[in-house]
Design an enzyme around this catalytic site. Structure first.
Site, PDB file in Angstrom:
ATOM      1  N   LYS A   1     -15.950 -32.858 -12.175  1.00  0.00           N
ATOM      2  CA  LYS A   1     -16.817 -31.863 -12.911  1.00  0.00           C
ATOM      3  C   LYS A   1     -17.914 -32.613 -13.811  1.00  0.00           C
ATOM      4  O   LYS A   1     -19.159 -32.157 -13.577  1.00  0.00           O
ATOM      5  CB  LYS A   1     -15.688 -31.268 -14.190  1.00  0.00           C
ATOM      6  CG  LYS A   1     -16.466 -30.528 -15.144  1.00  0.00           C
ATOM      7  CD  LYS A   1     -16.693 -31.012 -16.265  1.00  0.00           C
ATOM      8  CE  LYS A   1     -17.608 -29.820 -17.048  1.00  0.00           C
ATOM      9  NZ  LYS A   1     -17.973 -30.500 -18.399  1.00  0.00           N
TER      10      LYS A   1
ATOM     11  N   ASP B   1     -15.589 -26.131 -14.577  1.00  0.00           N
ATOM     12  CA  ASP B   1     -14.909 -26.403 -15.806  1.00  0.00           C
ATOM     13  C   ASP B   1     -13.942 -25.097 -16.113  1.00  0.00           C
ATOM     14  O   ASP B   1     -13.846 -24.394 -15.292  1.00  0.00           O
ATOM     15  CB  ASP B   1     -16.035 -26.489 -16.913  1.00  0.00           C
ATOM     16  CG  ASP B   1     -16.760 -25.482 -17.121  1.00  0.00           C
ATOM     17  OD1 ASP B   1     -16.309 -24.431 -16.895  1.00  0.00           O
ATOM     18  OD2 ASP B   1     -18.154 -25.501 -17.357  1.00  0.00           O
TER      19      ASP B   1
END
Length: 208
Positions: free
Chosen positions: A118, A136
DNA sequence: CTCCCGATAT
DNA sequence: ATATCAGGAG
């Protein structure tokens, strides 16, 4: 899911040119800010980095930082002992293995401590102009509610989205999803009545 | 899977 | 009191 393109267009018409909420002025600053942002609001990260970036301007500055001092400097972002250790080690690795510069590939970025898929995608999309989907907590929640994704595993969701979203719009859609997740499709008490995606949404919200 | 961390919202 | 916040490491 032919709804995907419709959802992308609707969201990008609402958030026309979405920007990263983290404040930064170069790749290193975005990398550090993103590591700090784990399980923490961007507002708090920006408060911390405002002072932090005046003092730490290069990978070496982090590499030689005093860990005790650094811990107190980033304390408000939470998980500060882990983050301090990882960021200092990150500075050392940037010096030793990457000539002091932030790498621009997924493989290299995820070698850095504190950098997962991420965080790497945020950096790739934010400063290296790549089309990526950083999954996320917001992206995970919103896309699952919309029916664009069907998994709680970020890397699975990332692939599901990359397969459905027009390649050139990935990064901007990524940011639009996050804004939508923060303002409307919130984790707690989502504002479904005012959502522009209500018609395309498969999520049965009986709570509000 | 747990742990790391503390502020804020409900 | 409990859930959540731009997650990642062991």
């Amino acid at each position: 899911m032919s709804d995907a393109w419709k959802i992308v267009d609707l969201l990008l018409s609402k958030y026309s040119h979405p920007k990263i909420a983290l404040i930064f002025s170069n790749p290193l600053e975005l990398l550090i800010a993103t590591i700090l942002s784990a399980r923490c609001t961007d507002i708090k990260v920006n408060e911390v980095t405002k002072n932090l970036f005046k003092k730490y301007k290069s990978a070496k500055d982090y590499a030689v930082a005093d860990i005790r001092v650094f811990e107190t400097e980033i304390k408000p972002t939470g998980f500060y002992k882990n983050k301090a250790k990882m960021i200092i080690e990150c500075g050392r690795m940037l010096i030793n293995d990457f000539k002091g510069k932030v790498p621009d590939t997924m493989e290299s970025l995820t070698l850095l401590p504190g950098v997962g898929r991420k965080t790497a995608n945020v950096v790739l999309g934010g400063v290296f102009n790549k089309q990526v989907m950083a999954v996320d907590t917001h992206v995970l929640r919103v896309t699952n509610r919309l029916g664009l994704a069907n998994s709680q595993k970020p890397d699975i969701v990332e692939r599901e989205l990359v397969d459905q979203v027009p390649a050139g719009k990935l990064t901007s859609f990524n940011l639009a999803l996050i804004l939508h997740g923060r303002e409307t499709c919130k984790a707690v008490k989502p504002k479904c009545p005012e959502c522009i995606l209500l018609k395309q949404c498969s999520w049965p919200d009986k709570t509000s």
